[in-house]
Design a protein around this motif. Structure first.
Motif, mmCIF file in Angstrom:
data_model
loop_
_atom_site.group_PDB
_atom_site.id
_atom_site.type_symbol
_atom_site.label_atom_id
_atom_site.label_comp_id
_atom_site.label_asym_id
_atom_site.label_seq_id
_atom_site.Cartn_x
_atom_site.Cartn_y
_atom_site.Cartn_z
ATOM 1 N N HIS A 224 -5.022 -2.036 0.596
ATOM 2 C CA HIS A 224 -5.316 -0.713 1.143
ATOM 3 C C HIS A 224 -5.521 -0.785 2.664
ATOM 4 C CE1 HIS A 224 -6.971 3.361 1.284
ATOM 5 N NE2 HIS A 224 -8.053 2.889 1.901
ATOM 6 N N ASN B 136 0.829 -1.199 0.000
ATOM 7 C CA ASN B 136 0.000 0.000 0.000
ATOM 8 C C ASN B 136 0.872 1.261 0.000
ATOM 9 O OD1 ASN B 136 -2.441 1.438 0.119
ATOM 10 N ND2 ASN B 136 -2.216 1.742 2.322
ATOM 11 N N ASP B 137 0.323 2.313 -0.499
ATOM 12 C CA ASP B 137 0.940 3.643 -0.364
ATOM 13 C C ASP B 137 -0.208 4.641 -0.350
ATOM 14 O OD1 ASP B 137 0.517 4.985 -3.103
ATOM 15 O OD2 ASP B 137 1.449 3.082 -3.683
ATOM 16 N N ASP B 138 0.113 5.898 -0.078
ATOM 17 C CA ASP B 138 -0.957 6.904 0.069
ATOM 18 C C ASP B 138 -1.300 7.616 -1.237
ATOM 19 O OD1 ASP B 138 -1.106 6.348 2.749
ATOM 20 O OD2 ASP B 138 0.276 7.955 3.343
ATOM 21 N N TYR B 139 -0.597 7.312 -2.309
ATOM 22 C CA TYR B 139 -0.725 8.132 -3.522
ATOM 23 C C TYR B 139 -1.285 7.422 -4.754
ATOM 24 C CZ TYR B 139 2.314 10.808 -0.499
ATOM 25 O OH TYR B 139 2.823 11.474 0.584
ATOM 26 N N THR B 140 -0.959 6.145 -4.920
ATOM 27 C CA THR B 140 -1.429 5.449 -6.131
ATOM 28 C C THR B 140 -2.964 5.347 -6.099
ATOM 29 O OG1 THR B 140 0.605 4.142 -6.131
ATOM 30 C CG2 THR B 140 -1.212 3.335 -7.507
ATOM 31 N N LYS C 77 -0.644 -4.749 2.631
ATOM 32 C CA LYS C 77 0.001 -5.678 1.695
ATOM 33 C C LYS C 77 -1.014 -6.724 1.256
ATOM 34 C CE LYS C 77 4.026 -8.758 1.783
ATOM 35 N NZ LYS C 77 5.123 -9.253 2.654
ATOM 36 N N HIS D 209 3.282 6.681 -10.602
ATOM 37 C CA HIS D 209 2.783 6.294 -9.272
ATOM 38 C C HIS D 209 3.868 5.540 -8.496
ATOM 39 C CE1 HIS D 209 -1.041 7.654 -10.618
ATOM 40 N NE2 HIS D 209 -1.250 6.647 -11.459
ATOM 41 N N PRO D 210 3.838 5.671 -7.175
ATOM 42 C CA PRO D 210 4.890 5.023 -6.365
ATOM 43 C C PRO D 210 4.583 3.574 -5.982
ATOM 44 C CG PRO D 210 3.526 6.385 -4.948
ATOM 45 C CD PRO D 210 2.973 6.540 -6.341
ATOM 46 N N LEU D 211 3.649 2.960 -6.654
ATOM 47 C CA LEU D 211 3.215 1.590 -6.333
ATOM 48 C C LEU D 211 4.412 0.634 -6.237
ATOM 49 C CD1 LEU D 211 0.854 -0.426 -6.010
ATOM 50 C CD2 LEU D 211 0.832 -0.643 -8.504
ATOM 51 N N GLN D 212 4.444 -0.135 -5.166
ATOM 52 C CA GLN D 212 5.531 -1.100 -4.962
ATOM 53 C C GLN D 212 5.011 -2.527 -5.005
ATOM 54 O OE1 GLN D 212 9.008 -0.448 -4.635
ATOM 55 N NE2 GLN D 212 8.118 1.411 -5.508
#
Ligand code: TYC
Length: 119
Positions: free
Chosen positions: A78, A46-50, A82, A109-112
């Protein structure tokens, strides 16, 4: 009375042998343990931007999930931080990670995404 077989001096003497000739090698039976190949889970973080919609689209496209399943996985990521998108052999898992990271980078997007051995 037993009569002795006459020896023919022109023939070679033949020594009696075991059926296999007496010089065979006996191999010990070993249990063959062939392990199944190591499998890898591909998980997204998860991240706050994607945007959620982008994550759903990526899961549908690269992990062959329908929209409903992809949405469930996205929501799990979300909420939990993970989520597993699929399980594959090492090379296929590595390719999935590359595909996701490339798509995320292209879209800004910073998606990992990671590949992890399981069990
Ligand atoms: N947390 C993101 C948001 O609220 C959505 C998101 C879900 C991002 C899953 C990354 O792997 C992810 N827009």
């Amino acid at each position: 009375m037993a009569t002795k077989k006459p020896v023919n001096p022109t023939l070679p003497t033949v020594t009696p042998r075991t059926p296999d000739g007496g010089d065979s090698v006996v191999l010990e039976r070993r249990s063959q343990k062939i392990e199944p190949p190591q499998m890898y889970q591909v998980a997204m973080l998860n991240d706050d931007y994607t945007p959620m919609e982008f994550v759903v689209m990526v899961i549908q496209e690269f992990f062959s999930k329908d929209r409903e399943a992809a949405t469930q996985i996205m929501l799990k990521i979300h909420l939990d931080g993970k989520g597993v998108c699929g399980v594959y052999s090492r090379d296929v898992a590595a390719t999935k990670v590359d595909q996701v990271l490339d798509a995320a980078k292209q879209a800004g997007h910073p998606l990992q995404c990671v590949s992890e051995p399981i069990e």
